[in-house]
Design a protein around this motif. Sequence first.
Motif, PDB file in Angstrom:
ATOM      1  N   VAL A 121       0.804  -1.207   0.000  1.00 60.68           N
ATOM      2  CA  VAL A 121       0.000   0.000   0.000  1.00 60.68           C
ATOM      3  C   VAL A 121       0.848   1.272   0.000  1.00 60.68           C
ATOM      4  N   PHE A 122       2.040   1.261   0.583  1.00 59.56           N
ATOM      5  CA  PHE A 122       2.854   2.476   0.702  1.00 59.56           C
ATOM      6  C   PHE A 122       3.815   2.688  -0.469  1.00 59.56           C
ATOM      7  N   ARG A 123       3.798   1.807  -1.436  1.00 58.70           N
ATOM      8  CA  ARG A 123       4.786   1.865  -2.531  1.00 58.70           C
ATOM      9  C   ARG A 123       4.877   3.250  -3.162  1.00 58.70           C
ATOM     10  N   ASP A 124       3.756   3.822  -3.546  1.00 56.11           N
ATOM     11  CA  ASP A 124       3.797   5.047  -4.338  1.00 56.11           C
ATOM     12  C   ASP A 124       4.141   6.281  -3.505  1.00 56.11           C
ATOM     13  N   GLU A 125       3.645   6.351  -2.266  1.00 54.92           N
ATOM     14  CA  GLU A 125       4.008   7.507  -1.445  1.00 54.92           C
ATOM     15  C   GLU A 125       5.492   7.460  -1.069  1.00 54.92           C
TER      16      GLU A 125
END
Length: 320
Positions: free
Chosen positions: A262-266
Amino acid sequence: MTAARPSLDPELRELLADMPLMSRLTPDLLAQLRRLPSTPVDSLLAHRQVERREITVPAEDGAEIRLSVLSPAHTDGATTASAPCVYWIHGGGMVMGDRFSQIDIPLEWLDEFGAVVVSVDYRLAPEATGTTLVDDCYQGLLWTVEHAAELGIDPARIIVAGASAGGGLAAGLTLLARDLGTPAIAAQVLICPMLDHRNTTVSSRQYTGVPGVWTGEMNAFGWHAVLGHLTGDEVPAHVSPALADDLSGLPATYIDTGSAEVFRDEDTDYAGRIWAAGGLAELHVWAGGFHGFDALYPQARISVTARRTRTDWLARLLSG
């Protein structure tokens, strides 16, 4: 929602099949999770020559903040103020965990570099809200710097590190120290950090509506616990670091994340913005890695590589 998602590393997929997964957190479920046994720190220390101290320092509001100080034992009884320090901030979505959560990660750096590990028990949401969590981390860091000589720490080699929520708090703490002008931080190590309360990236959507280790719904629960009904300009950048307009003047930064989380892009965006501000950042996106894979399954081949790569980065930093 249904969305195409990157496939998991085959070994991790096999390991994860035996783990009960969920998609949402509720207050009742959080209460159950908090009752689970904490990290058995004594077993992690049993085979190491480590001196352990338990410290209590005052928060800004007078509450007690616990710190655990883990130092390499000096068989000759000598202590010199030359060791690097890893100031560790644990994960747990800002709503669970304690100062021993994921402590095996910085203990590897104690083994490798003779680092003194200081781990902070910041207060958790929803009992603590707003800037309280990052302020607790800041007060613990100030105490560490003030007692550097006593602890055998080189104050020029303090590394702030954390995983998941701890990675987000590490980023917020580093921004806060920069903005206040003290203390000096040599580097920040952000492991799958929780950086953005808005929860609106592609990877946030990909991991919403599907069970996982940490999902979009769980992320929304954690952020709501910290922020309540704060929105827009009311949310402090020291709490949600992705909001910071200026990422210049930060210390050397290491960020890693998985392609299947879930945190990949941020996380990748944060690294890009540090580069855009002229800063030094190293970014690794581990193909097929889910959230916290290397903490949950440290013996998996991809986990061994991820952990070794972080340690090698720190070795280069500390030898420079």
